[in-house]
Design an enzyme around this catalytic site. Structure first.
Site, mmCIF file in Angstrom:
data_model
loop_
_atom_site.group_PDB
_atom_site.id
_atom_site.type_symbol
_atom_site.label_atom_id
_atom_site.label_comp_id
_atom_site.label_asym_id
_atom_site.label_seq_id
_atom_site.Cartn_x
_atom_site.Cartn_y
_atom_site.Cartn_z
ATOM 1 N N GLU A 127 -2.568 8.962 -0.793
ATOM 2 C CA GLU A 127 -3.543 8.033 -0.230
ATOM 3 C C GLU A 127 -4.930 8.647 -0.174
ATOM 4 O O GLU A 127 -5.927 7.987 -0.469
ATOM 5 C CB GLU A 127 -3.094 7.642 1.180
ATOM 6 N N TRP B 32 -12.017 -6.079 -1.039
ATOM 7 C CA TRP B 32 -10.629 -6.452 -0.738
ATOM 8 C C TRP B 32 -10.443 -7.930 -1.066
ATOM 9 O O TRP B 32 -9.588 -8.294 -1.878
ATOM 10 C CB TRP B 32 -10.332 -6.153 0.727
ATOM 11 N N ASP C 290 0.826 -1.204 0.000
ATOM 12 C CA ASP C 290 0.000 0.000 0.000
ATOM 13 C C ASP C 290 0.855 1.247 0.000
ATOM 14 O O ASP C 290 0.526 2.244 -0.634
ATOM 15 C CB ASP C 290 -0.935 0.004 1.213
ATOM 16 N N ARG D 44 5.627 4.241 5.892
ATOM 17 C CA ARG D 44 5.210 4.231 7.286
ATOM 18 C C ARG D 44 5.215 2.804 7.850
ATOM 19 O O ARG D 44 5.701 1.873 7.215
ATOM 20 C CB ARG D 44 3.838 4.883 7.449
ATOM 21 N N ASP D 45 4.644 2.653 9.042
ATOM 22 C CA ASP D 45 4.643 1.364 9.719
ATOM 23 C C ASP D 45 3.537 0.454 9.198
ATOM 24 O O ASP D 45 2.652 0.037 9.926
ATOM 25 C CB ASP D 45 4.508 1.565 11.233
ATOM 26 N N GLU D 46 3.619 0.150 7.895
ATOM 27 C CA GLU D 46 2.615 -0.697 7.248
ATOM 28 C C GLU D 46 3.292 -1.484 6.133
ATOM 29 O O GLU D 46 3.738 -2.596 6.338
ATOM 30 C CB GLU D 46 1.461 0.170 6.721
ATOM 31 N N HIS E 25 0.811 6.175 -2.598
ATOM 32 C CA HIS E 25 -0.254 5.199 -2.398
ATOM 33 C C HIS E 25 -1.010 5.101 -3.719
ATOM 34 O O HIS E 25 -1.703 6.023 -4.090
ATOM 35 C CB HIS E 25 -1.198 5.734 -1.308
ATOM 36 N N ASP F 295 -6.356 -2.513 -2.410
ATOM 37 C CA ASP F 295 -5.527 -1.637 -3.237
ATOM 38 C C ASP F 295 -5.076 -2.384 -4.496
ATOM 39 O O ASP F 295 -5.081 -1.837 -5.613
ATOM 40 C CB ASP F 295 -4.295 -1.174 -2.458
#
Length: 837
Positions: free
Chosen positions: A704, A501, A434, A438-440, A725, A447
């Site tokens: 995003e 999703w 995605d 960051r923390d992902e 994103h 997506d």
């Protein structure tokens, strides 16, 4: 003119080494020929001097995908070539190409080993050779991530191996050709290890601190052929271990290096192997795709020293170091400057840093086992004189060949298309993540599915998505067919079944079929499709039983600006996607001759369609869920009892708001379901919310949110503001399909037949598109001149275009180049007359 045969591929890869090739599929492209179609072809495959397969001249051979019905041997190189006869009387022969198998199902002689600690160690082995090797291969894998060095040199230019996948189900093994790195005399192998997603912090890491494996470990098998025969050196108790200068390594937090740290040594230890079995790889290589120099070195109002790379990118910086011992250099990576100063507000808990403690020696500094999403880099601890030209930005991505590119007469539109390309490049990092910063950084399925069509127009994604769908199937098998939110699912417990999703299980395979026309891909992924459809059919409580993201980040709740789930009702979305997934799976089953599955899926789709019309439309045909996204989905999926009325409703909703309000699920098909004039007005709109709003604010990748940054350049207070994103970049598919007019036909996928219906517009001026399809290059161009509109179409060998010109003329065109001149008068010359307010 001599016929040429190029783009020779095996399983959609160029000369693959060590990949999982169960039944290899061959494809090729024909060009420079007087012929329009293939009359027959001949495929020949050799193992050494022995011919193992020869079709002879055959009409049935398909350049989009011809399977090899031969059982392959492990660790073996095969050579192949193809001959083609055209319908115009000419013929051509390709150069020889090759593919080489990995270990396949052969037992490993090596065992999993590790160092004394749990992390960041170096496993090593010294050995002697009496002569130059004739051939040498290393078969290996390592967890979390590894890098292999042979005599101090990288064994490969790949990074972040062995890739990111569901390690509890399988672990990918790579094959490295190291013959050129070995020498007579003493030789040394080193396997450097880092945490990755296996042991380090990633996603919602369990309380025990690791996701898949509690320690870093590796397995390897070096096979060397010399005049004396074959020699095997495998990981065992004779290997040694030493501590690494990498003191800390984390995907989210970055790395800390200290070459002056005390070195600990010991014997390698046997260890429990990972839960998942070793299998040959599926992942295309992740490599440094491009190197960039900083645009400038900035001194911010706070006095910070910041490098501006001029482009939001994924990767890291490389730079030379020769500072006094004990000097601590630190780099902080970020996407944005707020009020001219460095900001990392949108990274949440990810530190995204790189620390280098100097030992007084001249070295090259760069991370090994992490990556960053960044445009700006804050420098700390550096000498006063920093030379920006000494820094190199390493752009990292899965190796995907570019397939499409568009240039227009509208600078903002060109920048948008570049932003979409950069977001795909930066997030297609072994999995379709995605975001990279960051923390992902996870493979979110929603997506991935909304962007799949755009992704395949821009790059050759067949092999990339094959690996992703293989991981998805592994996750589905653990969950009875349900699809998790992210793939691989590196989280504690199971979370999945989100509408739109989880439907990635059906949408992505069908998208690949349309773009590449390879039956083997569809056959491989039909289990993904049927498992998800059957799971939905078994769960009447689906809308309430699962967490759903809905029309994520839509703007149709103005009274709740921080609400992330859009206004479109979840039960409505569930019926739409249940029908869509069942319909796609039925079509796939029909292609593959799976009659029983086809009939069941068609029945299910019809049941969902009737229920949706009964529950969500009035007797007069009015939709009861009055959002832009609800209208778009019902129109695009053919679910509306009265399309004319619903299209009017959609137009009214857009005009009433003055702009789009769609989120992740509605945006991909929004422009397609609007009149051309209104669609173009939304596309070219520069005020918030719009695609060009972020371009106007200087974006170099896709955001995003529609408002990740506010007009004054500050991060939006809505939170969760990634500036890289790709989901809203799904609009590029409409630009290819409608503005440039190129769309694959479902009846003859892989662009065997495609429609060409371009949309010239005076505000854009011109559009030039080059699209490399599995059959060759399609060229679509149009330009507004003073008195006329000029159009050009090139159709590749083996393809056919269904042409619809702006003046309404229809015709069919085979391979060749065609030009048209249309008078501007009499056409809807001012198609852009309507504007979104």
């Amino acid at each position: 003119m001599a016929m040429k045969l190029t783009h020779l591929r095996v399983d959609h890869l160029g000369e693959p080494l060590g990949f999982l090739m169960e039944r290899p599929v061959f494809s090729w492209v024909v060009s420079d020929t007087v012929s329009q179609k293939q009359e027959k072809a001949q495929l020949t495959v050799y193992r050494g001097e022995q011919c193992v397969y020869d079709t002879g001249p055959a009409e049935a051979l398909d350049s989009l995908g011809t399977e090899l019905p031969v059982r392959l041997l492990p660790r073996t190189r095969y050579a192949w070539r193809v001959r083609v006869w055209g319908d115009g009387g000419d013929r051509g022969e390709s150069e020889w190409s090759f593919f080489e198998t990995g270990k396949r199902d052969e037992a490993w002689q090596g065992r999993w080993i590790r160092g004394e600690g749990t992390e960041n160690g170096i496993l090593e082995k010294t050995f002697a050779l009496s002569e130059e090797p004739r051939k040498a291969r290393v078969y290996l894998s390592g967890l979390g991530l590894y890098r292999l060095f042979v005599n101090g040199r990288p064994a490969s230019d790949e990074v972040l191996t062995p890739g990111l996948n569901a390690y509890d189900r399988w672990v990918q093994a790579q094959t490295c050709d190291v013959g050129a790195l070995l020498r007579p005399g003493e030789n040394r192998l080193e396997i450097w290890l880092g945490g990755g997603i296996s042991r380090g912090r990633f996603s919602y890491t369990p309380a025990d601190g690791y996701t898949y494996c509690p320690y870093d470990c590796a397995i390897a098998e070096l096979r060397i052929e010399t005049s004396a025969g074959e020699h095997v050196l495998a990981t065992d108790e004779s290997w040694t271990w030493r501590s690494s200068p990498i003191l800390e390594s984390s995907i989210y937090n970055g790395e800390k290096w200290d070459w002056g740290a005390p070195v600990r040594r010991g014997k390698a230890l046997f260890c429990q192997p990972p839960v998942g079995p070793l299998r040959d790889r599926l992942s295309p290589p992740v490599r440094i795709a491009e190197e960039r120099k900083p645009r400038e070195l900035l001194r911010t109002p706070k006095g910070e020293l910041v490098l501006d790379m001029g482009q939001n990118m994924t990767g890291w910086l490389r730079f030379p170091v020769s500072c006094p011992k004990g000097t601590v250099l630190k780099l902080h990576y970020g996407e944005h400057l707020e009020d001219g100063c460095f900001s990392r507000e949108n990274l949440r808990t990810a530190e995204a840093a790189f620390t280098w403690v100097c030992d007084g020696e001249a070295r090259i500094a760069e991370p090994y086992f992490t990556w960053y999403g960044f445009r700006y880099v804050l420098l700390e601890g550096f000498p006063e004189e920093v030379r920006p030209e000494n820094f190199t930005g390493c752009v990292v991505s899965s190796e995907l060949e570019e397939s499409g590119r568009i240039e227009t007469g509208h600078p903002g539109l060109n920048r948008l298309l570049e932003n979409i390309r950069w977001s795909q490049r930066g997030n297609f990092l072994d999995v379709p993540t995605d975001c990279p910063q960051r923390d992902e950084r996870e493979g979110w399925t929603g997506d991935a599915q909304v962007f799949a069509d755009t992704a395949c127009f821009q790059m050759d994604c067949a092999a990339f998505y094959t690996k992703y769908m293989a991981d998805m199937l592994e996750e589905q098998e653990k969950a009875g067919g349900c699809v998790p939110f992210v793939v691989p699912f590196a989280r504690q417990g199971f979370q999945g079944g989100a509408v739109g999703w989880a439907d990635a299980a059906t949408v992505i395979p069908w998208t690949l079929w349309l773009h590449y026309g390879d039956r083997s891909l569809l056959r491989r992924m039909l289990p993904n499709m049927t498992a998800w459809v059957e799971w939905v059919a078994s769960r009447e409580d689906w809308p309430s039983a699962c967490r759903h993201f809905g029309d994520w980040l839509a703007l149709d709740r103005p009274e709740q600006p921080k609400e992330r789930v859009g206004k479109t009702d979840i039960p409505f979305l569930c019926l739409c996607y249940a029908c869509y997934s069942a319909s796609l799976t039925g079509k796939a089953a029909a292609v593959l001759g799976e009659k029983e599955t086809e009939e069941r899926c068609r029945r299910l789709a019809e049941e969902y369609r009737k229920k949706l019309q009964n529950d969500w439309f009035s007797p007069e045909g009015e939709i009861l869920c009055r959002t832009q996204t609800a209208c778009v989905l019902a129109l695009h999926l053919g679910l509306a009892p009265d399309k004319v009325r619903l299209r009017q409703t959609l137009g009214e909703l857009v005009r009433a708001s003055g702009h789009l309000t769609t989120g992740f699920l509605g945006t991909p098909w929004l422009l397609e379901e609007l009149p051309d004039d209104l669609a173009l007005a939304l596309l070219l709109r520069e005020e918030y919310p719009s695609w060009l709003y972020e371009v106007r604010l200087g974006a170099t990748t896709v955001w995003e949110r529609w408002n990740s940054l506010t007009q004054d350049g500050h991060f939006s207070e809505t939170g969760m503001n990634s500036l890289n994103h790709y989901a809203y970049g799904s609009v590029a598919a409409w630009i290819y399909r409608r503005l440039c007019g190129i769309a694959p036909e479902e009846s003859a996928p892989g662009f065997r037949v495609f429609s060409w219906s371009p949309l010239p517009d005076p505000r854009i001026g011109y559009a030039r598109c080059r699209l490399r399809t599995p059959l060759g290059e399609i060229v679509s161009e149009w330009e507004y001149a003073e008195e006329e509109i000029r159009l050009k179409l090139s159709v590749p060998f083996g393809s056919e275009a269904a042409v619809l010109l702006p003046d309404g003329r229809r015709e069919r065109r085979g391979a060749g180049e065609y030009r048209y001149c249309l008078p501007r008068t009499g056409l809807s010359d001012e198609t852009g007359g309507e504007e979104a307010e």
